[in-house]
Motif scaffolding. Structure first.
Motif, short mmCIF file in Angstrom:
data_model
loop_
_atom_site.label_atom_id
_atom_site.label_comp_id
_atom_site.label_asym_id
_atom_site.label_seq_id
_atom_site.Cartn_x
_atom_site.Cartn_y
_atom_site.Cartn_z
N TRP A 184 0.89 -1.14 0.23
CA TRP A 184 0.32 0.17 0.10
C TRP A 184 1.38 1.05 0.16
O TRP A 184 1.63 1.27 0.13
CB TRP A 184 -0.86 -0.09 1.16
CG TRP A 184 -0.27 -0.21 2.19
CD1 TRP A 184 0.08 -1.42 3.34
CD2 TRP A 184 0.09 0.85 3.57
NE1 TRP A 184 0.75 -0.70 4.55
CE2 TRP A 184 1.21 0.33 4.64
CE3 TRP A 184 0.24 2.11 3.17
CZ2 TRP A 184 0.99 1.39 5.31
CZ3 TRP A 184 0.53 3.01 3.92
CH2 TRP A 184 1.01 2.51 5.23
N GLY A 185 0.30 2.11 -0.49
CA GLY A 185 0.66 3.22 -0.42
C GLY A 185 2.06 3.39 -1.48
O GLY A 185 3.30 4.43 -1.77
N PRO A 186 1.47 3.05 -2.73
CA PRO A 186 2.19 3.60 -3.62
C PRO A 186 3.25 4.72 -4.12
O PRO A 186 4.53 4.89 -4.60
CB PRO A 186 1.57 2.52 -5.01
CG PRO A 186 0.29 2.47 -4.70
CD PRO A 186 0.48 1.93 -2.69
N LEU A 187 2.34 5.76 -3.81
CA LEU A 187 1.92 6.61 -4.06
C LEU A 187 2.49 7.51 -2.93
O LEU A 187 2.83 9.41 -3.37
CB LEU A 187 1.70 7.39 -4.92
CG LEU A 187 0.79 6.91 -6.61
CD1 LEU A 187 -0.09 7.19 -6.72
CD2 LEU A 187 1.78 6.80 -6.77
N ALA A 188 3.73 7.03 -1.72
CA ALA A 188 3.68 7.78 -0.81
C ALA A 188 2.91 9.21 -0.49
O ALA A 188 3.05 10.40 -0.49
CB ALA A 188 5.19 8.56 -1.10
N ASN A 189 1.52 8.78 0.03
CA ASN A 189 0.43 9.93 0.16
C ASN A 189 0.46 10.81 -0.75
O ASN A 189 0.62 12.31 -0.63
CB ASN A 189 1.24 10.87 1.55
CG ASN A 189 0.27 9.93 2.44
OD1 ASN A 189 0.06 9.12 2.35
ND2 ASN A 189 1.44 9.91 3.42
N GLY A 190 0.67 11.28 -1.93
CA GLY A 190 0.92 11.76 -3.06
C GLY A 190 2.28 12.34 -3.66
O GLY A 190 2.11 13.43 -4.59
N LEU A 191 2.73 12.29 -2.99
CA LEU A 191 4.82 12.78 -3.11
C LEU A 191 4.76 12.20 -4.54
O LEU A 191 5.27 12.74 -5.75
CB LEU A 191 5.23 12.55 -2.39
CG LEU A 191 5.83 13.04 0.01
CD1 LEU A 191 5.87 12.03 0.16
CD2 LEU A 191 5.69 14.78 -1.43
N LEU A 192 4.53 11.58 -4.71
CA LEU A 192 5.57 10.52 -5.95
C LEU A 192 3.98 10.30 -7.47
O LEU A 192 4.15 10.27 -8.64
CB LEU A 192 5.53 9.39 -5.74
CG LEU A 192 6.75 9.13 -5.04
CD1 LEU A 192 6.73 7.27 -5.06
CD2 LEU A 192 8.00 9.64 -5.36
N ALA A 193 3.24 11.55 -7.06
CA ALA A 193 1.85 11.31 -7.66
C ALA A 193 1.92 13.02 -8.89
O ALA A 193 1.59 12.63 -10.06
CB ALA A 193 0.85 11.50 -7.51
N GLY A 194 3.10 12.97 -8.28
CA GLY A 194 3.53 15.00 -9.52
C GLY A 194 2.51 15.82 -8.65
O GLY A 194 2.60 17.31 -8.81
N ALA A 195 1.59 15.39 -7.98
CA ALA A 195 0.96 16.93 -7.46
C ALA A 195 2.15 17.69 -6.32
O ALA A 195 1.28 19.05 -6.00
CB ALA A 195 -0.22 16.39 -6.18
N TYR A 196 3.24 16.94 -6.27
CA TYR A 196 4.64 17.83 -5.18
C TYR A 196 5.21 18.99 -5.73
O TYR A 196 6.51 18.28 -5.45
CB TYR A 196 4.78 16.86 -4.58
CG TYR A 196 3.19 16.87 -2.86
CD1 TYR A 196 3.21 17.63 -2.12
CD2 TYR A 196 2.67 15.73 -2.83
CE1 TYR A 196 1.59 17.98 -1.17
CE2 TYR A 196 1.14 15.81 -2.23
CZ TYR A 196 1.10 16.71 -1.56
OH TYR A 196 -0.36 16.58 -0.63
N SER A 197 5.60 18.14 -7.15
CA SER A 197 5.95 19.03 -8.00
C SER A 197 7.10 20.19 -8.00
O SER A 197 7.97 20.30 -7.81
CB SER A 197 5.91 18.98 -9.36
OG SER A 197 6.79 19.15 -10.24
N SER A 198 5.52 21.05 -7.38
CA SER A 198 6.60 22.94 -7.05
C SER A 198 7.68 22.34 -5.86
O SER A 198 8.48 23.02 -5.10
CB SER A 198 5.79 23.35 -6.45
OG SER A 198 4.38 22.85 -5.59
N VAL A 199 7.22 21.36 -5.01
CA VAL A 199 8.13 21.47 -3.40
C VAL A 199 9.34 20.94 -4.12
O VAL A 199 10.42 20.94 -3.67
CB VAL A 199 7.64 20.64 -2.45
CG1 VAL A 199 7.87 20.05 -1.78
CG2 VAL A 199 6.34 21.39 -2.18
#
Length: 197
Positions: free
Chosen positions: A53-68
């Motif tokens: 579970w958690g393949p996207l690390a709470n969204g970190l790996l989904a691209g939503a945190y690109s600016s960060v």
């Protein structure tokens, strides 16, 4: 659960003639690879499925945190709405994945996704799908379109070079005994005529 508990449960079940455990469920992603120290070998050895579970690390790996990931000072960067922002006030330093290693992985995911014509999330999921002993990748999504997009990772074949690049970039630090064992094993398997030190 730690690997020793899973191994003990499987051993006791075998010894007593009980139905054995059939799966373990653990967090696993390019940002969280700690289970690789013991679980793939354990799962193959005792016949456990590895449900991740958690393949996207709470969204970190989904691209939503690109600016960060691209910010000069990630600690000061504005977080987009989502789970990371909602829980940022009570983050646990031991499990917080917002670090330079993860930011480097996000940047590489974006590059690889552009190269293969996929999203960063699809690349992260496709890489995880084919890891040793993984039998299931549990996906979470807040919106139907997120789920539909992430399911497309099932059809994505990553080039070997891309897998190697992600593996090398996201490798977790090795600790004792895991960092020591390959070296010790190489000495045991070395030709006695060769100087291995």
């Amino acid at each position: 659960m730690p690997a020793r508990y899973a191994a003990r449960a499987a051993t006791i079940a075998q010894w007593r003639g009980y139905e054995p455990p059939v799966a373990v469920q653990l967090e696993y992603s390019l940002a969280e690879r700690g289970l690789e120290h013991e679980f793939p070998g354990l799962c193959r050895e005792v016949g456990l499925g590895l449900m991740t579970w958690g393949p996207l690390a709470n969204g970190l790996l989904a691209g939503a945190y690109s600016s960060v990931a691209h910010a000069e000072d990630p600690e000061e960067a504005e977080l987009p709405d989502g789970r990371i922002k909602a829980t940022s006030a009570r983050r646990n330093p031991a499990t917080d994945k917002r670090n330079e290693r993860t930011r480097a992985v996000v940047r590489a995911l974006e590059e690889l996704a552009a190269e293969v014509g996929a999203t960063p999330a699809q690349v992260a999921i496709a890489r995880l799908r084919d890891r040793p002993a993984v039998t299931t990748v549990l996906l979470g999504a807040r919106r139907p379109e997120q789920l539909e997009q992430n399911l497309r990772a099932a059809d994505l074949e990553l080039p070997a070079e891309a897998r190697t690049r992600l593996d090398e970039l996201s490798v977790p630090p090795r600790t004792v005994p895991y960092g020591f064992m390959p070296w010790a094993q190489s000495l045991m398997n070395a030709d006695p005529e060769e100087d291995t030190l």
